[in-house]
Design a protein around this motif. Structure first.
Motif, PDB file in Angstrom:
ATOM      1  N   THR A  48       0.767  -1.213  -0.322  1.00 39.31           N
ATOM      2  CA  THR A  48       0.125   0.124   0.493  1.00 39.31           C
ATOM      3  C   THR A  48       0.852   1.309   0.041  1.00 39.31           C
ATOM      4  O   THR A  48       1.539   1.554   0.968  1.00 39.31           O
ATOM      5  CB  THR A  48      -0.891  -0.095   1.506  1.00 39.31           C
ATOM      6  N   THR A  49       0.567   2.101  -1.049  1.00 41.09           N
ATOM      7  CA  THR A  49       1.569   3.587  -1.574  1.00 41.09           C
ATOM      8  C   THR A  49       1.303   4.324  -1.256  1.00 41.09           C
ATOM      9  O   THR A  49      -0.650   4.318  -1.512  1.00 41.09           O
ATOM     10  CB  THR A  49       2.729   2.733  -2.372  1.00 41.09           C
ATOM     11  N   GLU A  50       1.109   5.693  -1.510  1.00 40.43           N
ATOM     12  CA  GLU A  50       0.718   7.098  -1.891  1.00 40.43           C
ATOM     13  C   GLU A  50       0.342   6.649  -2.983  1.00 40.43           C
ATOM     14  O   GLU A  50      -0.823   7.360  -3.061  1.00 40.43           O
ATOM     15  CB  GLU A  50       1.593   7.480  -1.492  1.00 40.43           C
ATOM     16  N   GLY A  74      -1.433   4.098  -4.822  1.00 38.88           N
ATOM     17  CA  GLY A  74      -1.426   3.136  -4.936  1.00 38.88           C
ATOM     18  C   GLY A  74      -1.296   1.894  -4.823  1.00 38.88           C
ATOM     19  O   GLY A  74      -0.753   1.969  -3.519  1.00 38.88           O
ATOM     20  N   THR A  75      -2.729   0.713  -4.436  1.00 38.54           N
ATOM     21  CA  THR A  75      -2.468  -0.479  -3.807  1.00 38.54           C
ATOM     22  C   THR A  75      -1.733  -1.738  -5.492  1.00 38.54           C
ATOM     23  O   THR A  75      -2.034  -1.831  -5.982  1.00 38.54           O
ATOM     24  CB  THR A  75      -3.333  -1.330  -3.241  1.00 38.54           C
ATOM     25  N   PHE A  76      -0.576  -1.997  -4.726  1.00 38.67           N
ATOM     26  CA  PHE A  76      -0.149  -3.779  -5.701  1.00 38.67           C
ATOM     27  C   PHE A  76       0.313  -5.055  -4.973  1.00 38.67           C
ATOM     28  O   PHE A  76       0.913  -4.871  -4.314  1.00 38.67           O
ATOM     29  CB  PHE A  76       1.160  -2.687  -6.563  1.00 38.67           C
ATOM     30  N   THR A  77       0.057  -5.964  -5.309  1.00 42.77           N
ATOM     31  CA  THR A  77       0.467  -6.964  -5.642  1.00 42.77           C
ATOM     32  C   THR A  77       1.826  -7.123  -5.175  1.00 42.77           C
ATOM     33  O   THR A  77       2.565  -6.264  -6.279  1.00 42.77           O
ATOM     34  CB  THR A  77      -0.427  -8.002  -5.670  1.00 42.77           C
ATOM     35  N   PHE A  78       1.914  -8.129  -5.263  1.00 42.03           N
ATOM     36  CA  PHE A  78       3.627  -8.724  -5.064  1.00 42.03           C
ATOM     37  C   PHE A  78       4.490  -8.503  -6.627  1.00 42.03           C
ATOM     38  O   PHE A  78       5.369  -8.069  -7.036  1.00 42.03           O
ATOM     39  CB  PHE A  78       3.893  -9.617  -4.218  1.00 42.03           C
ATOM     40  N   GLY A  79       3.840  -9.564  -7.026  1.00 43.59           N
ATOM     41  CA  GLY A  79       3.877  -9.668  -8.466  1.00 43.59           C
ATOM     42  C   GLY A  79       3.592  -8.558  -9.576  1.00 43.59           C
ATOM     43  O   GLY A  79       4.152  -7.936 -10.776  1.00 43.59           O
ATOM     44  N   ASN A  80       2.408  -7.514  -9.255  1.00 44.48           N
ATOM     45  CA  ASN A  80       2.381  -6.086 -10.114  1.00 44.48           C
ATOM     46  C   ASN A  80       3.286  -5.082  -9.994  1.00 44.48           C
ATOM     47  O   ASN A  80       3.731  -4.535 -10.277  1.00 44.48           O
ATOM     48  CB  ASN A  80       0.768  -5.008  -9.688  1.00 44.48           C
ATOM     49  N   ALA A  81       3.801  -4.853  -8.557  1.00 45.94           N
ATOM     50  CA  ALA A  81       5.113  -4.556  -8.242  1.00 45.94           C
ATOM     51  C   ALA A  81       6.016  -4.521  -8.814  1.00 45.94           C
ATOM     52  O   ALA A  81       6.956  -4.307  -9.842  1.00 45.94           O
ATOM     53  CB  ALA A  81       5.103  -4.101  -6.473  1.00 45.94           C
ATOM     54  N   PHE A  82       6.512  -5.623  -9.452  1.00 46.57           N
ATOM     55  CA  PHE A  82       7.494  -6.429  -9.199  1.00 46.57           C
ATOM     56  C   PHE A  82       7.909  -6.232 -10.674  1.00 46.57           C
ATOM     57  O   PHE A  82       9.039  -6.585 -11.389  1.00 46.57           O
ATOM     58  CB  PHE A  82       8.354  -7.975  -9.034  1.00 46.57           C
ATOM     59  N   VAL A  83       6.178  -6.813 -11.586  1.00 49.26           N
ATOM     60  CA  VAL A  83       6.501  -6.521 -13.119  1.00 49.26           C
ATOM     61  C   VAL A  83       7.010  -4.933 -13.443  1.00 49.26           C
ATOM     62  O   VAL A  83       7.899  -4.362 -14.519  1.00 49.26           O
ATOM     63  CB  VAL A  83       5.108  -6.652 -13.657  1.00 49.26           C
ATOM     64  N   TRP A  84       6.567  -3.905 -12.709  1.00 40.03           N
ATOM     65  CA  TRP A  84       6.738  -2.306 -12.209  1.00 40.03           C
ATOM     66  C   TRP A  84       8.528  -2.102 -12.736  1.00 40.03           C
ATOM     67  O   TRP A  84       9.185  -1.734 -12.928  1.00 40.03           O
ATOM     68  CB  TRP A  84       5.856  -1.419 -11.779  1.00 40.03           C
ATOM     69  N   ILE A  85       8.433  -3.403 -11.231  1.00 40.09           N
ATOM     70  CA  ILE A  85      10.256  -3.122 -10.742  1.00 40.09           C
ATOM     71  C   ILE A  85      11.444  -3.542 -12.169  1.00 40.09           C
ATOM     72  O   ILE A  85      12.284  -2.603 -13.075  1.00 40.09           O
ATOM     73  CB  ILE A  85      10.839  -3.708  -9.836  1.00 40.09           C
ATOM     74  N   MET A  86      10.706  -4.507 -12.699  1.00 36.95           N
ATOM     75  CA  MET A  86      11.225  -5.225 -14.158  1.00 36.95           C
ATOM     76  C   MET A  86      11.374  -4.241 -15.199  1.00 36.95           C
ATOM     77  O   MET A  86      12.786  -3.878 -15.800  1.00 36.95           O
ATOM     78  CB  MET A  86      11.410  -6.177 -14.268  1.00 36.95           C
ATOM     79  N   PHE A  87      10.271  -3.120 -15.227  1.00 35.40           N
ATOM     80  CA  PHE A  87      10.474  -2.866 -16.617  1.00 35.40           C
ATOM     81  C   PHE A  87      10.804  -1.200 -16.750  1.00 35.40           C
ATOM     82  O   PHE A  87      11.628  -0.711 -17.438  1.00 35.40           O
ATOM     83  CB  PHE A  87       8.906  -2.147 -17.113  1.00 35.40           C
ATOM     84  N   ILE A  88      10.648  -0.692 -15.038  1.00 35.92           N
ATOM     85  CA  ILE A  88      11.278   0.304 -14.843  1.00 35.92           C
ATOM     86  C   ILE A  88      12.907   0.769 -14.826  1.00 35.92           C
ATOM     87  O   ILE A  88      13.703   0.869 -15.613  1.00 35.92           O
ATOM     88  CB  ILE A  88      10.706   1.239 -13.491  1.00 35.92           C
ATOM     89  N   PHE A 101      10.665   3.132  -1.457  1.00 34.23           N
ATOM     90  CA  PHE A 101       9.109   3.134  -2.051  1.00 34.23           C
ATOM     91  C   PHE A 101       8.717   2.467  -1.543  1.00 34.23           C
ATOM     92  O   PHE A 101       7.981   2.680  -0.820  1.00 34.23           O
ATOM     93  CB  PHE A 101       9.119   3.528  -3.564  1.00 34.23           C
ATOM     94  N   LEU A 102       8.720   1.094  -1.477  1.00 30.74           N
ATOM     95  CA  LEU A 102       7.503  -0.634  -1.326  1.00 30.74           C
ATOM     96  C   LEU A 102       8.621  -0.923   0.107  1.00 30.74           C
ATOM     97  O   LEU A 102       8.046  -1.885   0.508  1.00 30.74           O
ATOM     98  CB  LEU A 102       8.168  -1.340  -2.427  1.00 30.74           C
ATOM     99  N   ASN A 103       9.131  -0.338   0.602  1.00 29.56           N
ATOM    100  CA  ASN A 103      10.218  -0.786   2.282  1.00 29.56           C
ATOM    101  C   ASN A 103      10.718  -2.103   1.973  1.00 29.56           C
ATOM    102  O   ASN A 103      10.524  -2.869   3.327  1.00 29.56           O
ATOM    103  CB  ASN A 103       8.785  -0.392   3.340  1.00 29.56           C
ATOM    104  N   LEU A 104      11.527  -2.575   0.961  1.00 26.10           N
ATOM    105  CA  LEU A 104      12.189  -3.864   1.080  1.00 26.10           C
ATOM    106  C   LEU A 104      12.993  -3.240   1.086  1.00 26.10           C
ATOM    107  O   LEU A 104      14.195  -2.142   1.530  1.00 26.10           O
ATOM    108  CB  LEU A 104      11.663  -3.727  -1.071  1.00 26.10           C
ATOM    109  N   PRO A 105      14.024  -4.204   1.383  1.00 24.36           N
ATOM    110  CA  PRO A 105      15.767  -4.306   1.685  1.00 24.36           C
ATOM    111  C   PRO A 105      16.367  -3.255   0.672  1.00 24.36           C
ATOM    112  O   PRO A 105      16.471  -3.904  -0.219  1.00 24.36           O
ATOM    113  CB  PRO A 105      15.815  -5.512   2.004  1.00 24.36           C
TER     114      PRO A 105
END
Length: 275
Positions: free
Chosen positions: A132-134, A136-150, A201-205
């Motif tokens: 949950t971010t400022e 919107g909301t992203f599932t794990f897979g959704n977020a990492f598809v964005w991370i991969m593309f970005i 941004f996603l509070n990941l290590p």
């Protein structure tokens, strides 16, 4: 240049819709990209007089896509099965399919099909885990598809601007004359920072995300160089013209063919949620 910019904006908007929607829309779009990239690959090698198994390839890609979409446990079986079928074509169709044609077909199907299958697997990964971010909301897979593309886009962008500004030493002049060592170093630093920033941004290590960013930059560059080698071999500049100002699907996704499997397996083997 204006056409390229307009197409890029439209493409990003379309990608955002597909990635955020997920489900059947994402799966269907993935299948379409697989088919288009395979068609461009087969047409490119036809320029060298090679008989790529175009229609058999569509069936094989459909099998890989179905495995990734509905039965992921069968994907590992689908890949060697496809290679075996391609090789058998050189035996059963000796008059029309050489062993080199069969090898090029099998390698191309894995080269194109497996990464898109990994992209589909990544999008559907861990749907129960939600960020949950400022914005919107992203599932794990959704977020990492964005991370991969970005991360992949960042790699190309930092390499281009750094190389244009201070590039002096050629990275691989016989393959891609415009790539420079300075541009590659800019890609490494910039992509590492961008992916680490997304992790923050996603509070990941941050350490693990920085490593992922570094690996994305390396694999994105290698993916681009692999397509450059192939295009030089067959004697073409672009794989197609379906994307105005940007070439073909293979041109636009050459780096993703390497970074999608990387990100999928990275999150499988690195515990990002336990820290």
């Amino acid at each position: 240049m204006l056409l390229r910019i307009i197409t890029g904006i439209v493409g990003i908007a379309a990608a955002a819709f597909v990635i955020q929607t997920g489900g059947e829309v994402f799966a269907g779009f993935t299948l379409l990209l697989m088919f288009l990239a395979w068609f461009e690959y087969a047409r490119a090698f036809a320029e060298r007089g090679m008989g790529i198994a175009l229609f058999t390839g569509f069936i094989a890609l459909g099998l890989m896509w179905y495995a990734a979409w509905q039965r992921p446990e069968f994907l590992a079986l689908a890949c060697p099965l496809i290679i075996m079928v391609m090789l058998l074509e050189s035996v059963l169709l000796r008059g029309g399919t050489s062993i080199l044609d069969a090898l090029a077909s099998g390698a191309g199907l894995i080269y194109i099909g497996f990464p898109f299958a990994c992209l589909l697997l990544l999008r559907n990964l861990m749907p129960e885990t939600v960020f949950t971010t400022e914005i919107g909301t992203f599932t794990f897979g959704n977020a990492f598809v964005w991370i991969m593309f970005i991360g992949t886009w960042a790699s190309d962008t930092f390499a281009y601007f750094t190389g244009t500004a201070i590039g002096r030493h050629k990275l691989c002049p016989s393959i891609s004359p415009n790539k420079t060592i300075e541009g590659f170093m800019g890609s490494l630093l910039g992509t590492t920072a961008v992916v680490a920033g997304l992790g923050y941004f996603l509070n990941l290590p941050l350490e693990e995300m920085a490593v992922l960013g570094l690996l994305i930059a390396i694999l994105a560059t290698l993916g681009d160089l692999v397509e450059s080698v192939a295009k030089r071999y067959v004697g073409i500049k672009d794989s197609g013209n379906i994307i105005p100002g940007h070439g073909g699907v293979w041109d636009r996704f050459d780096s993703v063919l390497f970074t999608a499997p990387l990100v999928y397996y990275f999150v499988q083997f690195v515990n990002l949620m336990g820290k």
